[in-house]
Design an enzyme around this catalytic site. Structure first.
Site, PDB file in Angstrom:
ATOM      1  N   LYS A 127      50.939  37.166 -10.107  1.00 51.85           N
ATOM      2  CA  LYS A 127      50.478  37.913  -8.924  1.00 51.85           C
ATOM      3  C   LYS A 127      50.961  39.343  -9.071  1.00 51.85           C
ATOM      4  O   LYS A 127      51.961  39.604  -9.734  1.00 51.85           O
ATOM      5  CB  LYS A 127      51.065  37.281  -7.652  1.00 51.85           C
ATOM      6  CG  LYS A 127      50.306  37.618  -6.395  1.00 51.85           C
ATOM      7  CD  LYS A 127      49.084  36.727  -6.187  1.00 51.85           C
ATOM      8  CE  LYS A 127      48.247  37.221  -5.021  1.00 51.85           C
ATOM      9  NZ  LYS A 127      47.148  36.291  -4.689  1.00 51.85           N
ATOM     10  N   ASP A 167      42.866  40.498  -3.929  1.00 50.74           N
ATOM     11  CA  ASP A 167      43.611  39.814  -2.858  1.00 50.74           C
ATOM     12  C   ASP A 167      43.517  40.770  -1.664  1.00 50.74           C
ATOM     13  O   ASP A 167      42.595  41.608  -1.609  1.00 50.74           O
ATOM     14  CB  ASP A 167      45.063  39.544  -3.278  1.00 50.74           C
ATOM     15  CG  ASP A 167      45.808  38.613  -2.320  1.00 50.74           C
ATOM     16  OD1 ASP A 167      45.583  37.400  -2.365  1.00 50.74           O
ATOM     17  OD2 ASP A 167      46.604  39.102  -1.480  1.00 50.74           O
TER      18      ASP A 167
HETATM   19  P1  NAP Z   1      41.211  41.065   2.865  1.00 54.49           P
HETATM   20  O1  NAP Z   1      39.779  41.006   2.497  1.00 54.49           O
HETATM   21  O2  NAP Z   1      41.969  42.295   2.586  1.00 54.49           O
HETATM   22  O3  NAP Z   1      41.333  40.678   4.401  1.00 54.49           O
HETATM   23  C1  NAP Z   1      42.582  40.444   4.975  1.00 54.49           C
HETATM   24  C2  NAP Z   1      42.393  40.212   6.458  1.00 54.49           C
HETATM   25  O4  NAP Z   1      43.627  39.794   7.016  1.00 54.49           O
HETATM   26  C3  NAP Z   1      41.972  41.482   7.211  1.00 54.49           C
HETATM   27  O5  NAP Z   1      41.210  41.131   8.311  1.00 54.49           O
HETATM   28  C4  NAP Z   1      43.325  42.053   7.630  1.00 54.49           C
HETATM   29  O6  NAP Z   1      43.261  42.886   8.779  1.00 54.49           O
HETATM   30  C5  NAP Z   1      44.102  40.798   7.940  1.00 54.49           C
HETATM   31  N1  NAP Z   1      45.535  41.037   7.692  1.00 54.49           N
HETATM   32  C6  NAP Z   1      46.107  41.357   6.513  1.00 54.49           C
HETATM   33  N2  NAP Z   1      47.432  41.552   6.665  1.00 54.49           N
HETATM   34  C7  NAP Z   1      47.662  41.342   7.982  1.00 54.49           C
HETATM   35  C8  NAP Z   1      48.832  41.381   8.756  1.00 54.49           C
HETATM   36  N3  NAP Z   1      50.031  41.692   8.226  1.00 54.49           N
HETATM   37  N4  NAP Z   1      48.715  41.102  10.074  1.00 54.49           N
HETATM   38  C9  NAP Z   1      47.523  40.774  10.620  1.00 54.49           C
HETATM   39  N5  NAP Z   1      46.383  40.734   9.918  1.00 54.49           N
HETATM   40  C10 NAP Z   1      46.449  41.003   8.621  1.00 54.49           C
HETATM   41  O7  NAP Z   1      42.027  39.885   2.124  1.00 54.49           O
HETATM   42  P2  NAP Z   1      41.521  38.434   1.723  1.00 54.49           P
HETATM   43  O8  NAP Z   1      41.148  38.465   0.292  1.00 54.49           O
HETATM   44  O9  NAP Z   1      40.570  37.941   2.728  1.00 54.49           O
HETATM   45  O10 NAP Z   1      42.879  37.596   1.812  1.00 54.49           O
HETATM   46  C11 NAP Z   1      43.313  36.956   2.995  1.00 54.49           C
HETATM   47  C12 NAP Z   1      44.344  35.892   2.655  1.00 54.49           C
HETATM   48  O11 NAP Z   1      43.752  34.915   1.752  1.00 54.49           O
HETATM   49  C13 NAP Z   1      45.602  36.376   1.929  1.00 54.49           C
HETATM   50  O12 NAP Z   1      46.699  35.574   2.310  1.00 54.49           O
HETATM   51  C14 NAP Z   1      45.283  36.116   0.473  1.00 54.49           C
HETATM   52  O13 NAP Z   1      46.449  35.997  -0.321  1.00 54.49           O
HETATM   53  C15 NAP Z   1      44.557  34.786   0.590  1.00 54.49           C
HETATM   54  N6  NAP Z   1      43.697  34.434  -0.542  1.00 54.49           N
HETATM   55  C16 NAP Z   1      42.675  35.258  -0.917  1.00 54.49           C
HETATM   56  C17 NAP Z   1      41.870  34.873  -1.975  1.00 54.49           C
HETATM   57  C18 NAP Z   1      40.686  35.699  -2.400  1.00 54.49           C
HETATM   58  O14 NAP Z   1      39.914  35.225  -3.241  1.00 54.49           O
HETATM   59  N7  NAP Z   1      40.454  36.876  -1.840  1.00 54.49           N
HETATM   60  C19 NAP Z   1      42.127  33.680  -2.662  1.00 54.49           C
HETATM   61  C20 NAP Z   1      43.162  32.857  -2.228  1.00 54.49           C
HETATM   62  C21 NAP Z   1      43.933  33.255  -1.159  1.00 54.49           C
HETATM   63  P3  NAP Z   1      43.348  44.487   8.586  1.00 54.49           P
HETATM   64  O15 NAP Z   1      42.070  44.865   7.927  1.00 54.49           O
HETATM   65  O16 NAP Z   1      43.506  45.011   9.972  1.00 54.49           O
HETATM   66  O17 NAP Z   1      44.539  44.734   7.728  1.00 54.49           O
END
Ligand code: NAP
Length: 451
Positions: A127, A167
């Protein structure tokens, strides 16, 4: 409780990684599940196997200097933790968020190692990320940051070494800028070095959708064990980024009604059901805030916005909760509120979004609980399919890729359920995921000697 034979290992880990609370939390959860494994197979205590699994193979921390639009030099910190390569090249996303630190990257790398093992695909765990905040930055600033980040990172990655992806804060735009810089620095068109690429330069169809779709497939399988489905259920999804958007899409296609989504500034409730096209317009096209959803829909037209601090999204009554934003976003208090409102299932789209207390509350109440390590593995699994397509210079259809994703998720569900049963805890997907992932990594490491 951690088995007494493992307590010393855990205490030593806490001492050697002082202050890294998220990393401790992730390791503790796994250690709490391993008691029954070492009771049955004490040889897993040999050759410091467990200690080695908890120790990253390599941790890289670097300076990322870049120039903002005002001409000011700004410094961020970059990380890449190459956790475990027993099963294949390190594989795991890059996160850009101001909260990023070594503890968060280590917890994510540790989880990723076991998650990748559960997919059955040849990928190790890693990561990376930076404390850079892309919010409010221009495209030019994001590009200069990504180029500077890759200027150091490129020395440490490669299609057979380490294959990063996106991510939080890293989507198609950022992957494109990083791939461009990698290509320029190495003078190689090495498509397999990054996943989550655009379709016109080696990306895989269904990769964007994969994590949200995969979590929904997993929860659907879990509901099926009790003769239930998403059909007619009310669902709350936190976040409104990549994982959340495609969770909403798949849940709706399975007949569920998503009534609330959020971002870090608050949440939106739409009793008529979230309008997916509007959500995509707000978050993917305009890169706006979730509050804009209500403004664009028209105030009072079934949707309203609640600002952060005023209330919690987990107080919105629902049958299924799918936390898809960030770690520790769903607390014990939230879990009690969900329970009293009749929640029957929880699927973790994010990594470690439920605190240990919340998880315990759900499990003790018999709520079906899908841990992120298993339920959100669809993203990395499809990344591995992207690597396969890159290696064979092939490009699969959306349907082909989604069919593979669905079968991988079904398989992960079954591994978790069967392993939980084998170790005396039927229905405990947390235990099933932790033991299932651990055994594949540990057995492989044993075959490779003390390395
Ligand atoms: P993303 O597209 O950047 O979206 C993240 C979302 O979560 C946004 O709505 C953001 O709001 C919110 N968020 C982030 N940090 C926050 C915080 N500290 N407090 C409240 N809201 C928060 O990211 P993503 O890819 O969807 O990832 C979301 C989660 O899934 C993470 O835990 C990531 O590790 C996990 N994940 C992602 C993938 C993937 O393929 N993308 C795979 C496995 C797991 P704001 O815009 O206001 O910051």
């Amino acid at each position: 409780m951690i088995d007494e034979k493992l307590v010393t290992i855990f205490d030593q880990l806490v001492r050697r990684n002082a202050g890294e609370v998220e990393f401790h939390q992730a390791v503790r959860e796994v250690m709490e599940c391993l008691g029954s494994v070492i009771a049955k197979h004490p040889d897993y205590l040999d050759q410091a196997l467990i200690e080695r699994i908890c120790e990253p193979e390599r941790q890289i921390i670097f300076r990322v200097p870049w120039v903002d639009d005002k001409g000011q030099v700004t410094i961020n910190r970059g990380f890449r933790v190459q956790f475990n390569s027993a099963l294949g090249p390190y594989k795991g996303g890059i996160r850009f968020h101001p909260s990023v630190n070594l503890s968060i990257i280590k917890f994510l790398g540790f989880e990723q190692t076991l998650k990748n093992a559960l997919t059955g695909l040849p990928i190790g765990g890693g990561k990376g990320g930076s404390d850079f905040d892309p919010k409010g930055r221009s495209d030019g600033e994001v590009m200069r940051f990504c180029q500077s980040f890759m200027t150091e990172l490129h020395r440490h990655i490669g299609e057979y070494t380490d294959v990063p992806a996106g991510d939080i804060g890293v989507g198609g735009r950022e992957i494109g800028y990083m791939f461009g810089q990698y290509k320029r620095l190495t003078n190689r068109y090495e498509a397999g070095v990054l996943t989550g690429k655009g379709l016109h330069y080696g990306g895989s169809r269904a990769r964007t959708e994969a994590t949200g779709y995969g979590n929904t497939y997993f929860v659907q399988a879990m509901l099926g064990t009790r003769n239930q489905s998403f059909d007619g259920k009310k669902v709350v999804v936190s976040g409104s980024g990549n994982v959340a958007v495609y969770t909403v899409e798949k849940v709706q296609s399975f007949g569920g009604k998503v009534i609330a989504v959020s971002d870090s500034s608050g949440y939106v409730v739409d009793e008529a059901g979230i309008d997916l096209e509007l959500m995509k317009e707000v978050k993917e096209v305009r890169r706006g805030r979730i509050a804009d959803y209500v403004r664009l829909k028209g105030e009072g037209r079934s949707a309203h916005f609640v600002a952060v601090g005023e209330d919690s999204i987990w107080n919105v009554p629902c049958d299924v909760a799918m936390p898809s934003a960030t770690q520790n976003e769903l607390t014990g208090k939230d879990a009690r509120a969900l329970l009293s409102n009749g929640v029957v299932a929880v699927g973790e789209g994010a990594n470690m979004p439920c605190t240990p207390e919340a998880m315990r509350i759900f499990q003790e109440a018999g709520v079906m609980f899908a841990p992120g390590k298993a339920a959100n593995a669809g993203g990395v699994a499809t990344s591995a399919l992207e690597m396969q397509q890159n290696a064979s210079r092939d490009s699969w259809t959306f349907e082909q890729t989604e069919t593979r994703l669905a079968s991988i998720m079904r398989n992960i569900h079954d591994i978790c359920a069967d392993t939980a049963e084998e170790y005396g805890a039927p229905g405990n997907y947390v235990l099933g995921a932790n033991i299932g992932g651990f055994i594949r990594v540990a057995d492989t490491m044993r075959s490779l000697g003390v390395i």
